[in-house]
Design a protein around this motif. Structure first.
Motif, mmCIF file in Angstrom:
data_model
loop_
_atom_site.group_PDB
_atom_site.id
_atom_site.type_symbol
_atom_site.label_atom_id
_atom_site.label_comp_id
_atom_site.label_asym_id
_atom_site.label_seq_id
_atom_site.Cartn_x
_atom_site.Cartn_y
_atom_site.Cartn_z
ATOM 1 N N GLY A 1 -27.964 11.457 12.343
ATOM 2 C CA GLY A 1 -28.719 10.307 12.418
ATOM 3 C C GLY A 1 -28.184 9.719 11.333
ATOM 4 O O GLY A 1 -27.190 9.995 10.532
ATOM 5 N N PRO A 2 -28.555 8.389 11.163
ATOM 6 C CA PRO A 2 -28.186 7.433 10.052
ATOM 7 C C PRO A 2 -28.256 8.242 8.657
ATOM 8 O O PRO A 2 -29.265 8.787 8.227
ATOM 9 N N ALA A 3 -27.195 8.368 7.717
ATOM 10 C CA ALA A 3 -27.239 9.204 6.524
ATOM 11 C C ALA A 3 -28.317 8.726 5.426
ATOM 12 O O ALA A 3 -28.581 9.545 4.769
ATOM 13 N N GLU B 1 -23.943 13.190 9.587
ATOM 14 C CA GLU B 1 -23.260 12.300 10.642
ATOM 15 C C GLU B 1 -24.076 11.889 11.678
ATOM 16 O O GLU B 1 -25.393 12.356 11.910
ATOM 17 N N LYS B 2 -23.898 10.610 12.019
ATOM 18 C CA LYS B 2 -24.564 10.032 13.100
ATOM 19 C C LYS B 2 -24.238 10.032 14.578
ATOM 20 O O LYS B 2 -24.943 9.641 15.481
ATOM 21 N N ASP B 3 -22.835 10.353 14.799
ATOM 22 C CA ASP B 3 -22.265 10.321 16.115
ATOM 23 C C ASP B 3 -22.118 11.668 16.872
ATOM 24 O O ASP B 3 -21.229 12.670 16.393
ATOM 25 N N GLU B 4 -22.984 12.080 17.572
ATOM 26 C CA GLU B 4 -23.179 13.092 18.577
ATOM 27 C C GLU B 4 -21.598 13.433 19.071
ATOM 28 O O GLU B 4 -21.464 14.657 19.066
ATOM 29 N N LEU C 1 -18.494 11.827 -0.303
ATOM 30 C CA LEU C 1 -18.852 10.687 0.445
ATOM 31 C C LEU C 1 -17.650 10.077 1.198
ATOM 32 O O LEU C 1 -16.650 9.418 0.639
ATOM 33 N N ASP C 2 -17.957 9.792 2.587
ATOM 34 C CA ASP C 2 -16.914 9.055 3.597
ATOM 35 C C ASP C 2 -17.471 8.566 4.839
ATOM 36 O O ASP C 2 -16.840 8.778 5.867
ATOM 37 N N ALA C 3 -18.388 7.765 4.422
ATOM 38 C CA ALA C 3 -19.065 7.220 5.767
ATOM 39 C C ALA C 3 -18.831 5.581 5.547
ATOM 40 O O ALA C 3 -17.690 5.261 4.964
ATOM 41 N N ASP C 4 -19.843 4.904 6.135
ATOM 42 C CA ASP C 4 -19.722 3.404 6.122
ATOM 43 C C ASP C 4 -19.545 2.758 4.703
ATOM 44 O O ASP C 4 -20.417 3.279 3.658
ATOM 45 N N LYS C 5 -18.495 2.002 4.543
ATOM 46 C CA LYS C 5 -18.128 1.644 3.190
ATOM 47 C C LYS C 5 -19.348 0.531 2.551
ATOM 48 O O LYS C 5 -19.517 0.763 1.292
ATOM 49 N N GLY D 1 -15.006 16.679 11.653
ATOM 50 C CA GLY D 1 -15.175 17.966 10.794
ATOM 51 C C GLY D 1 -14.146 18.612 10.131
ATOM 52 O O GLY D 1 -14.131 19.737 9.513
ATOM 53 N N TYR D 2 -12.978 17.939 9.925
ATOM 54 C CA TYR D 2 -11.963 18.292 9.340
ATOM 55 C C TYR D 2 -12.119 18.595 7.564
ATOM 56 O O TYR D 2 -11.997 19.534 7.097
ATOM 57 N N SER D 3 -12.913 17.591 6.948
ATOM 58 C CA SER D 3 -13.057 17.600 5.380
ATOM 59 C C SER D 3 -14.211 18.737 5.364
ATOM 60 O O SER D 3 -14.331 19.334 4.512
ATOM 61 N N SER D 4 -15.323 18.847 6.347
ATOM 62 C CA SER D 4 -16.363 19.823 6.233
ATOM 63 C C SER D 4 -15.554 21.124 6.460
ATOM 64 O O SER D 4 -16.248 22.093 5.765
ATOM 65 N N SER E 1 -25.696 2.419 -2.046
ATOM 66 C CA SER E 1 -27.099 2.995 -1.715
ATOM 67 C C SER E 1 -26.585 4.652 -1.666
ATOM 68 O O SER E 1 -27.480 5.599 -2.093
ATOM 69 N N TYR E 2 -25.483 5.067 -0.981
ATOM 70 C CA TYR E 2 -25.418 6.386 -0.768
ATOM 71 C C TYR E 2 -25.461 7.123 -2.022
ATOM 72 O O TYR E 2 -25.657 8.214 -2.492
ATOM 73 N N PHE E 3 -24.580 6.304 -3.034
ATOM 74 C CA PHE E 3 -24.434 6.881 -4.606
ATOM 75 C C PHE E 3 -25.734 7.113 -5.086
ATOM 76 O O PHE E 3 -25.619 8.173 -5.765
ATOM 77 N N ILE F 1 -21.178 13.099 3.577
ATOM 78 C CA ILE F 1 -21.613 12.160 4.178
ATOM 79 C C ILE F 1 -20.582 11.450 5.127
ATOM 80 O O ILE F 1 -19.478 11.011 4.524
ATOM 81 N N GLY F 2 -20.475 11.717 6.504
ATOM 82 C CA GLY F 2 -19.474 11.165 7.249
ATOM 83 C C GLY F 2 -18.583 12.370 7.762
ATOM 84 O O GLY F 2 -17.588 12.944 6.967
ATOM 85 N N VAL F 3 -18.948 12.920 8.782
ATOM 86 C CA VAL F 3 -18.439 14.210 9.230
ATOM 87 C C VAL F 3 -17.024 14.129 10.149
ATOM 88 O O VAL F 3 -15.986 14.627 10.120
ATOM 89 N N PHE F 4 -17.209 13.150 11.052
ATOM 90 C CA PHE F 4 -16.230 12.702 12.163
ATOM 91 C C PHE F 4 -16.096 13.859 13.049
ATOM 92 O O PHE F 4 -17.130 14.494 13.493
HETATM 93 C C1 LIG Z 1 -14.199 8.433 7.763
HETATM 94 S S1 LIG Z 1 -15.132 9.112 9.131
HETATM 95 C C2 LIG Z 1 -14.996 10.798 8.414
HETATM 96 C C3 LIG Z 1 -14.025 11.516 8.194
HETATM 97 C C4 LIG Z 1 -14.195 13.007 7.776
HETATM 98 N N1 LIG Z 1 -14.669 13.081 6.428
HETATM 99 C C5 LIG Z 1 -12.954 13.763 7.972
HETATM 100 O O1 LIG Z 1 -11.990 13.784 6.815
HETATM 101 O O2 LIG Z 1 -12.677 14.411 8.888
HETATM 102 C C6 LIG Z 1 -16.589 8.346 8.823
HETATM 103 C C7 LIG Z 1 -17.697 8.940 9.544
HETATM 104 O O3 LIG Z 1 -18.850 8.427 8.873
HETATM 105 C C8 LIG Z 1 -19.846 8.191 10.077
HETATM 106 N N2 LIG Z 1 -20.924 7.421 9.827
HETATM 107 C C9 LIG Z 1 -20.539 6.027 9.813
HETATM 108 N N3 LIG Z 1 -21.727 5.215 9.331
HETATM 109 C C10 LIG Z 1 -22.525 6.363 9.294
HETATM 110 C C11 LIG Z 1 -24.125 6.240 8.830
HETATM 111 N N4 LIG Z 1 -24.859 5.206 8.729
HETATM 112 N N5 LIG Z 1 -24.788 7.701 8.748
HETATM 113 C C12 LIG Z 1 -24.065 8.681 9.387
HETATM 114 N N6 LIG Z 1 -22.784 8.690 9.736
HETATM 115 C C13 LIG Z 1 -22.216 7.621 9.520
HETATM 116 C C14 LIG Z 1 -19.033 7.948 11.401
HETATM 117 O O4 LIG Z 1 -19.524 8.010 12.578
HETATM 118 C C15 LIG Z 1 -17.685 8.551 11.129
HETATM 119 O O5 LIG Z 1 -17.587 9.827 11.825
#
Ligand SMILES: C[S@@+](CC[C@H](N)C(=O)[O-])C[C@H]1O[C@@H](n2cnc3c(N)ncnc32)[C@H](O)[C@@H]1O
Length: 278
Positions: free
Chosen positions: A176-178, A149-152, A199-203, A129-132, A208-210, A124-127
């Motif tokens: 889309g929203p995770a 990921e939600k950010d194209e 898990l690495d998206a909006d804190k 793509g490094y961790s992916s 809920s993600y958990f 959850i949270g790709v940015f």
């Molecule tokens: C901290 S970055 C992830 C970094 C990535 N894991 C890496 O190591 O390169 C958080 C990512 O979560 C995404 N994000 C934030 N809220 C989100 C949501 N509600 N649904 C999906 N993705 C979301 C952001 O767009 C961002 O790209």
């Protein structure tokens, strides 16, 4: 002396070092000084458990100096494609590169995937793509990583490097929203089908993600949660920003969650490793 991508990574991570040092200093004085949480119970064994904050804590604490962190990076293998992605992210997403996990965290994730023989993973949270990429490189050729990921815009760089690394076929994108993506996976009947989650998206949505990820993980599966120390702010009561409060509340709730066993690790910005109890 660092070379190539490691030196670049070191520059990029300078602020992580500061964050971590502040975190460690504050953490040690606060946590060792008082009992933070009440007694709870490990239901599997019916043993009352306190926290390590309850008693004296005289263990020597290691301060991660710049020099020592430099040493850690110099002993952290990083494939060339991961190094190039780090550099491309710094160029194309300048100012946001701190979103990426640190190289030693990427290595740790990859090592866990190998050590646990993971075949199906979810992030959850790709940015960019490094961790992916670190996770997917460590998966077997028929393994799968569901990448949410939600950010194209940032996904374009991720896809480019997944292709360059030859692991594109292992990745199933969910744009889309995770919260919606995870609910869709649950509705598709993929409950208890994942070995590993990151898990690495909006804190503020971590709780809920958990919950959703617990449905999706198989019993015995492992979830890694990033940023649990939030630059040390979780241990500073003066910090009341919403993300800090959310992470503090998430960390506290885990102490009383008998569905998982877990360990909080001060690597990067803090990672918690959770295992869903069988
Ligand atoms: C901290 S970055 C992830 C970094 C990535 N894991 C890496 O190591 O390169 C958080 C990512 O979560 C995404 N994000 C934030 N809220 C989100 C949501 N509600 N649904 C999906 N993705 C979301 C952001 O767009 C961002 O790209």
């Amino acid at each position: 002396m660092l070379t190539g991508s490691a030196r670049q990574a070191y520059r990029l991570e300078a602020f992580w070092i500061k964050g971590r040092r502040a975190s460690r200093d504050r953490h040690s004085t606060r946590v060792c000084g008082r009992r933070l949480h009440g007694i709870y119970c490990d239901q599997a064994q019916q043993i009352p458990i306190g926290t390590a904050a309850g008693g004296p804590c005289n263990t020597e604490k290691l301060v991660l100096t710049d020099n020592l962190y430099n040493y850690v990076l110099a002993h952290t293998p990083e494939s060339q494609v991961l190094g190039r992605l780090r550099e491309a992210t710094a160029e194309q997403h300048a100012g946001r590169e701190r979103n990426q996990v640190a190289p030693e965290q990427g290595r740790f994730l990859a090592w866990l995937v190998e050590a646990l023989s993971v075949r199906s993973a979810i992030e959850i949270g790709v940015f960019t793509g490094y961790s992916s990429l670190a996770i997917a490189l460590a998966l077997p050729d028929n393994g799968c990583l569901v990448a949410c990921e939600k950010d194209e815009h940032c996904m374009q760089l991720a896809r480019e490097y997944w292709c360059a690394a030859g692991i594109r076929h292992k990745i199933e994108e969910r744009m889309g929203p995770a919260l919606g993506s995870l609910q869709a996976l649950i509705d598709e009947g993929r409950n208890s089908s994942f070995d590993f989650a990151f898990l690495d998206a909006d804190k503020r949505s971590y709780k809920s993600y958990f919950e959703q990820l617990l449905h999706l993980l198989r019993p015995g599966g492992v979830m890694v949660i990033d940023n649990v120390l939030w630059y040390g702010r979780v241990a500073d009561p003066k910090e009341t920003a919403k993300n800090t409060v959310a992470l503090r509340s998430f960390n506290d709730a885990l102490l009383h969650d008998n569905r998982v066993s877990f360990s909080m690790i001060p690597v990067g910005d803090g990672m918690t490793l959770c295992r869903k109890k069988p």
